[in-house]
Write a protein that holds these residues in place. Structure first.
Motif, PDB file in Angstrom:
ATOM      1  N   LYS A 217      11.539   5.513   0.372  1.00 29.65           N
ATOM      2  CA  LYS A 217      11.744   4.525   1.436  1.00 29.65           C
ATOM      3  C   LYS A 217      11.089   4.921   2.750  1.00 29.65           C
ATOM      4  N   HIS A 219       8.858   7.980   5.115  1.00 30.54           N
ATOM      5  CA  HIS A 219       8.019   9.184   5.102  1.00 30.54           C
ATOM      6  C   HIS A 219       8.804  10.433   5.455  1.00 30.54           C
TER       7      HIS A 219
ATOM      8  N   GLU B  17       6.508  -1.913  -2.638  1.00 33.00           N
ATOM      9  CA  GLU B  17       7.707  -1.591  -3.419  1.00 33.00           C
ATOM     10  C   GLU B  17       8.908  -1.278  -2.503  1.00 33.00           C
ATOM     11  N   SER B  18       8.623  -0.697  -1.355  1.00 33.38           N
ATOM     12  CA  SER B  18       9.692  -0.314  -0.420  1.00 33.38           C
ATOM     13  C   SER B  18      10.318  -1.527   0.274  1.00 33.38           C
ATOM     14  N   GLU B  20       8.634  -3.133   2.576  1.00 36.08           N
ATOM     15  CA  GLU B  20       7.801  -3.320   3.773  1.00 36.08           C
ATOM     16  C   GLU B  20       6.619  -4.232   3.421  1.00 36.08           C
ATOM     17  N   LEU B 104       1.317   3.524   8.383  1.00 38.55           N
ATOM     18  CA  LEU B 104       1.573   2.737   7.177  1.00 38.55           C
ATOM     19  C   LEU B 104       2.915   3.140   6.589  1.00 38.55           C
ATOM     20  N   PRO B 105       3.623   2.179   5.980  1.00 44.22           N
ATOM     21  CA  PRO B 105       4.862   2.547   5.281  1.00 44.22           C
ATOM     22  C   PRO B 105       4.545   3.381   4.037  1.00 44.22           C
ATOM     23  N   VAL B 106       5.592   3.821   3.344  1.00 46.56           N
ATOM     24  CA  VAL B 106       5.402   4.524   2.073  1.00 46.56           C
ATOM     25  C   VAL B 106       4.693   3.600   1.087  1.00 46.56           C
ATOM     26  N   ARG B 246      -1.201  12.015   4.474  1.00 42.45           N
ATOM     27  CA  ARG B 246       0.255  11.944   4.414  1.00 42.45           C
ATOM     28  C   ARG B 246       0.712  10.864   3.426  1.00 42.45           C
ATOM     29  N   ILE B 247       0.025   9.739   3.477  1.00 45.18           N
ATOM     30  CA  ILE B 247       0.423   8.600   2.653  1.00 45.18           C
ATOM     31  C   ILE B 247       0.125   8.862   1.173  1.00 45.18           C
ATOM     32  N   ARG B 250       2.394  11.412  -0.549  1.00 44.43           N
ATOM     33  CA  ARG B 250       3.704  10.836  -0.863  1.00 44.43           C
ATOM     34  C   ARG B 250       3.611   9.932  -2.111  1.00 44.43           C
ATOM     35  N   LEU B 254       5.767  10.388  -5.680  1.00 47.80           N
ATOM     36  CA  LEU B 254       6.648   9.354  -6.245  1.00 47.80           C
ATOM     37  C   LEU B 254       6.233   8.906  -7.639  1.00 47.80           C
TER      38      LEU B 254
END
Lengths: 341, 341
Positions: A217, A219, B17-18, B20, B104-106, B246-247, B250, B254
């Motif tokens: 959900k 970072h 998927e989150s 966002e 950016l979101p996850v 970073r993105i 992650r 997942l």
């Protein structure tokens, strides 16, 4: 179990291998058990990278009356070595003493054992029954018996070899983090190298952080292993010095006995590998044992069979104890070549 | 060899998927070789963490007329995936588009393959002959054939499994370095995980830095491996974005196909392990292949035998090529279970 703690101050210049000079030496020494009058029950223990002279803090399960390191019969000496921050000459103490000196010069394992030898002379210890150490402590045990050939009957080095290129790389990156002022990241990188993938999978797996974070959900939300590493970084940052870390990792880097040094060794040597160690792979320890034998030093190879990784010499008390007992009982038995499984 | 490069802009909100929402999608696509009219010669390649859609930049030895990925007969499509910084929606492009959005979101592998599927629909490609990828690219290949079951006849994923706890730890620490604004340290940690101890020992050993530095004299002097890692940090810092790193790490974290997802797969799957890979150990890849078979997906396991570590799928062209050729020639031969040694 009696424990003594002594602070020594040697007010004479000490010339390092690099040619640089320390104006004086401070050395903190702990003694577990009672040294007898002729010091014939003296044993020596070297601590690892982030340890102190207080053996009981990190080998609690191994040292004590009736334990593997039996303080009812023997005494165990441990000296916080120069560069470290638990009482001996460190960047911090140097700063206090000489305002101009910003940092300690490069210190080598040769420097460390030579500084300790001054102390043993002062204490009247000519020979130790055994000298024992794991990781950096193992390097120092080997360096000592190479540089002071008559100083010990028995030498046991666990999980210690000259660093491989991968291990040099790990130290280099850790020092990059130190240069940014971050001891925590250095510790986190080191933790990976101390543990095994099997150990991490068992303890943390792919679970989300136990405080309820959800890494899919946000970072900033972590997996459990991330929460663990952050915690380790925090407690380490509170107890250790950046400069000490920089100095000791460099001493590790430089440890590399020459054949001439190996040939001088008189002690009986036991090199102990750890089956799941990827920082000091067991096969590298076994190779070093072969090299010792080729150079005329009678050397046994034993193995701690454990999934705990490099840290097994601290965390797996049962296996480490079994191996040390094998070494100490060796004289009554045929020469060992088997592992402790 | 013809190479086309196309920038797509999809001006519709894309729900992740989150939950966002991205306001729009940018996707950069490269096509190596000529797509025929009915698109029946289309193949799909996914790039790895730091790659771009330009397959020829990182699989130069593998792609071209008459090569293993033969552009004289086939076309190979590669899309820079969202989150990356080589032309598709990234933190940087989002910043330009919507000043308020800081990051950016996850993003998950499911999000990435779903965004790409929009593109394939637009391009009129209903089915690929094969979908191939290494590392993160392998994860995406598997995610695609799980989420879009009819989309490919053949799926080859090299050095790709759900991350172990150790691999999650490596990514976590890299992101700690990013939080300090240092992409270079993250890259250095990653480099260790991409290479093998054998490879480092052979290339750098314990030699001092080739520019004449002497690590036993000065703290700032390095071993050769240190000089190499610093160089890698520098060139990476010049070509990649902190936010993208970073993105995508992650998204790696997942990736973890459920049994339900695996059961949906219709493509013939080949999972390829790399013998010296410690980031995605070969035994983990083999276990995943067994899990696919248990879940009814016909899956072969092959192995790239190389000392190059995880990077072998990029650096060991001969071995990687041999494995890919085995897969492509599989239909004419009995089912393979052997490695490529």
């Amino acid at each position: 179990m009696k424990v003594f703690e002594i602070d020594f101050f040697i007010d004479e210049p000490f010339t390092l291998e690099s040619g640089e000079i320390l104006p004086s030496l401070e050395l903190r020494c702990s003694i577990y058990g009672q040294l007898n009058a002729d010091k014939s029950n003296a044993n020596l223990v070297f601590h690892a990278l982030t340890g102190s002279s207080k053996i009981g803090d990190w080998w609690k399960g191994l040292i004590g009356d009736g334990k593997t390191l039996d303080t009812s019969k023997n005494a165990f000496v441990c000296v916080n070595y120069i560069g470290s921050c638990y009482g001996s000459t460190s960047a911090r103490s140097m700063k206090n003493r000489r305002k101009k000196q910003k940092e300690l010069p490069v210190i080598t394992t040769r420097d460390i054992v030579r500084s300790n030898a001054l102390l043993f002379e002062y204490m009247g210890i000519k020979k130790f029954k055994s000298v024992i150490g794991g990781s950096v402590g193992g390097m120092l045990a080997l360096q000592l018996v190479a540089d002071f050939p008559g100083i010990a009957d028995e030498c046991v080095a666990i999980g210690a070899t000259p660093l491989s290129s991968m291990a040099l790389a790990l130290n280099h990156i850790q020092r990059q983090a130190l240069a940014l002022g971050d001891l925590g990241i250095a510790r986190q990188i080191a933790m990976l190298s101390y543990k095994s993938p099997e150990n991490f999978d068992l303890r943390f797996g792919r679970r989300p952080n136990r405080n309820g974070e959800n890494p899919s959900k946000k970072h900033e939300h972590r997996f459990d292993i991330g929460g663990y590493l952050d915690h380790q970084a925090k407690i380490f940052d509170e107890r250790f010095e950046i400069e000490s870390y920089r100095i000791i990792t460099r001493a590790m880097d430089l440890f590399d006995l020459t054949n001439e040094e190996i040939e001088r060794i008189q002690a009986k040597v036991t090199l102990v590998g750890i089956s799941s160690d990827w920082l000091f792979p067991a096969k590298d320890v076994e190779k070093l044992a072969a090299r010792f034998n080729v150079n005329g030093v009678k050397t046994d190879y034993l193995e701690i069979v454990s999934d705990d990784g490099h840290d097994a010499f601290l965390s797996d008390v049962q296996e480490t104890s079994a191996v040390l007992k094998q070494v100490f009982e060796k004289r009554q038995r045929p020469r060992l070549v088997l592992c402790a499984a």
